[in-house]
Design a protein around this motif. Structure first.
Motif, short mmCIF file in Angstrom:
data_model
loop_
_atom_site.label_atom_id
_atom_site.label_comp_id
_atom_site.label_asym_id
_atom_site.label_seq_id
_atom_site.Cartn_x
_atom_site.Cartn_y
_atom_site.Cartn_z
N GLU A 13 14.24 -9.56 -10.81
CA GLU A 13 12.98 -9.84 -11.38
C GLU A 13 12.08 -10.50 -10.05
O GLU A 13 12.80 -11.59 -9.55
CB GLU A 13 13.01 -10.66 -12.40
N TYR A 14 10.95 -10.21 -9.98
CA TYR A 14 10.17 -10.79 -8.91
C TYR A 14 9.06 -11.91 -9.52
O TYR A 14 8.54 -11.42 -10.56
CB TYR A 14 9.58 -9.80 -8.24
N LYS A 15 9.08 -13.07 -8.88
CA LYS A 15 7.95 -14.03 -9.19
C LYS A 15 6.66 -13.57 -8.37
O LYS A 15 6.84 -13.49 -7.24
CB LYS A 15 8.11 -15.48 -9.20
N LEU A 16 5.67 -13.35 -9.06
CA LEU A 16 4.18 -13.15 -8.38
C LEU A 16 3.40 -14.01 -8.48
O LEU A 16 3.39 -14.82 -9.48
CB LEU A 16 3.76 -11.71 -8.88
N SER A 17 2.22 -14.00 -7.76
CA SER A 17 1.15 -15.09 -7.80
C SER A 17 -0.13 -14.28 -7.49
O SER A 17 -0.26 -13.29 -6.72
CB SER A 17 1.39 -16.04 -6.54
N THR A 18 -1.23 -14.63 -8.15
CA THR A 18 -2.60 -14.03 -7.88
C THR A 18 -3.56 -15.18 -7.04
O THR A 18 -4.65 -14.96 -7.36
CB THR A 18 -3.18 -13.31 -9.11
N ILE A 19 -2.88 -16.02 -6.78
CA ILE A 19 -3.61 -17.25 -5.96
C ILE A 19 -4.14 -16.58 -4.52
O ILE A 19 -3.20 -16.32 -3.94
CB ILE A 19 -2.95 -18.49 -5.76
N LYS A 78 0.65 -1.31 0.13
CA LYS A 78 -0.06 0.00 0.04
C LYS A 78 0.84 1.26 0.12
O LYS A 78 0.24 2.46 0.15
CB LYS A 78 -1.04 -0.12 1.07
N LYS A 79 2.35 1.31 -0.14
CA LYS A 79 2.84 2.51 -0.05
C LYS A 79 3.47 2.62 -1.62
O LYS A 79 4.07 1.62 -2.34
CB LYS A 79 3.96 2.38 0.91
N ILE A 80 3.32 3.92 -2.04
CA ILE A 80 3.83 4.11 -3.47
C ILE A 80 5.38 4.46 -3.54
O ILE A 80 5.68 5.39 -2.80
CB ILE A 80 2.68 4.94 -4.09
N HIS A 81 6.24 3.90 -4.34
CA HIS A 81 7.54 4.15 -4.43
C HIS A 81 7.80 4.67 -5.65
O HIS A 81 8.06 4.10 -6.87
CB HIS A 81 8.29 2.79 -4.16
N PHE A 82 7.57 6.04 -5.72
CA PHE A 82 7.74 6.89 -7.08
C PHE A 82 9.01 6.85 -7.67
O PHE A 82 8.93 6.71 -9.24
CB PHE A 82 7.38 8.26 -6.89
N ASN A 83 10.06 6.64 -7.10
CA ASN A 83 11.55 6.69 -7.87
C ASN A 83 11.98 5.40 -8.15
O ASN A 83 13.09 5.21 -8.78
CB ASN A 83 12.27 7.55 -7.10
N SER A 84 11.19 4.36 -7.97
CA SER A 84 11.62 2.95 -8.15
C SER A 84 10.75 1.90 -8.60
O SER A 84 9.73 1.93 -7.79
CB SER A 84 12.30 2.53 -6.92
N GLY A 85 10.82 1.79 -9.82
CA GLY A 85 10.01 0.94 -10.44
C GLY A 85 10.35 -0.72 -10.20
O GLY A 85 11.58 -0.61 -10.32
N TYR A 86 9.63 -1.42 -10.22
CA TYR A 86 10.17 -2.99 -10.01
C TYR A 86 9.58 -3.69 -11.31
O TYR A 86 8.21 -3.60 -11.65
CB TYR A 86 9.64 -3.77 -8.72
N PHE A 87 9.88 -4.76 -11.85
CA PHE A 87 9.47 -5.54 -12.62
C PHE A 87 9.14 -7.20 -11.95
O PHE A 87 9.92 -7.76 -11.29
CB PHE A 87 10.35 -5.84 -13.79
N GLY A 88 8.02 -7.67 -12.32
CA GLY A 88 7.82 -8.96 -11.88
C GLY A 88 6.97 -9.71 -12.95
O GLY A 88 6.59 -9.19 -14.10
N ASN A 89 6.86 -11.14 -12.93
CA ASN A 89 5.97 -11.80 -13.81
C ASN A 89 5.25 -12.91 -12.86
O ASN A 89 5.51 -13.35 -12.01
CB ASN A 89 6.84 -12.49 -14.82
N ARG A 138 1.02 -11.28 -4.76
CA ARG A 138 1.87 -11.39 -3.89
C ARG A 138 3.28 -11.73 -4.37
O ARG A 138 3.21 -12.72 -5.42
CB ARG A 138 1.45 -12.60 -2.82
N VAL A 139 4.25 -11.38 -3.73
CA VAL A 139 5.93 -11.52 -4.20
C VAL A 139 5.95 -13.11 -3.53
O VAL A 139 5.87 -13.43 -2.43
CB VAL A 139 6.59 -10.76 -3.73
N SER A 140 6.13 -14.09 -4.47
CA SER A 140 6.62 -15.44 -3.91
C SER A 140 7.83 -16.01 -4.32
O SER A 140 8.47 -16.65 -3.48
CB SER A 140 5.73 -16.47 -4.95
N GLU A 141 8.68 -15.19 -5.11
CA GLU A 141 10.02 -15.56 -5.18
C GLU A 141 10.80 -14.23 -5.95
O GLU A 141 10.43 -13.53 -6.60
CB GLU A 141 10.30 -16.81 -6.40
N GLN A 142 12.14 -14.39 -5.76
CA GLN A 142 12.92 -13.25 -5.98
C GLN A 142 14.23 -13.96 -7.09
O GLN A 142 14.97 -14.68 -6.54
CB GLN A 142 13.50 -12.21 -5.24
N GLU A 143 14.36 -13.39 -8.15
CA GLU A 143 15.60 -13.88 -9.09
C GLU A 143 16.17 -12.53 -9.49
O GLU A 143 15.64 -12.04 -10.42
CB GLU A 143 15.09 -14.61 -10.13
N TYR A 144 17.29 -12.16 -9.02
CA TYR A 144 18.07 -11.08 -9.28
C TYR A 144 17.15 -9.70 -9.26
O TYR A 144 16.36 -9.65 -8.23
CB TYR A 144 18.78 -11.19 -10.60
#
Ligand SMILES: [Zn+2]
Length: 200
Positions: free
Chosen positions: A142-148, A96-107, A134-140
């Motif tokens: 890149e974040y692995k996400l889940s919508t379960i 719930k917090k917006i991080h304006f200056n840092s974007g992240y990438f996930g799949n 939800r963040v389930s894993e991190q690889e470098y």
């Protein structure tokens, strides 16, 4: 031009944006600057107005908060591409917090969309959808996400044909009231009821 009636607490303002006049507000020196009696934002963030004192400041979260994403964090992001077995998401909002200056990438892999079987990824998501995951894993980086999970999935979507916002008409089912198009998505249980400022 904006006036005070158009500004609400937690509205997003951008660096250089006109906010109001000194007759209306007592501007904060750290986050605003004034010129010819007009107040402008000197940084990007969420506006905070103290109604009693008419004090105005712009707050960002990234200054006081950690910048790293952890396993289990809940993020909100936008779908930027669809592949056969996964979707790519840019996200800025972490817990719930917006991080304006840092974007992240996930799949999200097709197996992590729902506890029910999803045959085709575009039955669940489309580019420009906004979703909570939800963040389930991190690889470098890149974040692995889940919508379960009930509160995870798409929270806002536009019609793929005409671009109007889609209205929920049933379980994982959306309709465009403008052109009549019916689409499916993996919907979060609060689809359509999410505060504008969290849609990052
Ligand atoms: Zn439409």
């Amino acid at each position: 031009m904006l006036s005070k009636k158009n500004l609400n607490n937690d509205d997003i303002v951008l660096t250089g944006q006109y906010i109001g006049v000194v007759e209306e507000f007592l501007p904060d020196k750290q986050s605003t600057f004034t010129k010819d009696g007009k107040i402008f934002a000197s940084k990007t963030g969420l506006i905070n107005i103290n109604d009693q004192e008419r004090k105005l400041e712009i707050r960002t979260h990234q200054e006081q908060d950690r910048k790293t994403v952890k396993i289990g964090d809940i993020v909100i992001g936008t779908i930027v591409f669809l592949r056969k077995y996964s979707v790519g998401i840019n996200f800025f909002t972490i817990n719930k917090k917006i991080h304006f200056n840092s974007g992240y990438f996930g799949n999200i892999h097709v197996s992590q969309i729902s506890d029910k079987y999803v045959e085709k990824i575009n039955d669940a998501f489309q580019i420009t959808d906004i979703l909570r995951a939800r963040v389930s894993e991190q690889e470098y980086n890149e974040y692995k996400l889940s919508t379960i999970g009930k509160n995870l999935g798409v929270i806002y979507a536009d019609c793929v044909i005409c671009g109007d916002p889609l209205i929920k008409i049933g379980y994982n089912k959306l309709k465009c009231m403008r052109c009549g198009n019916i689409e499916t998505r993996r919907l979060a249980n609060d689809y359509g009821n999410v505060n504008n400022t969290l849609r990052f």
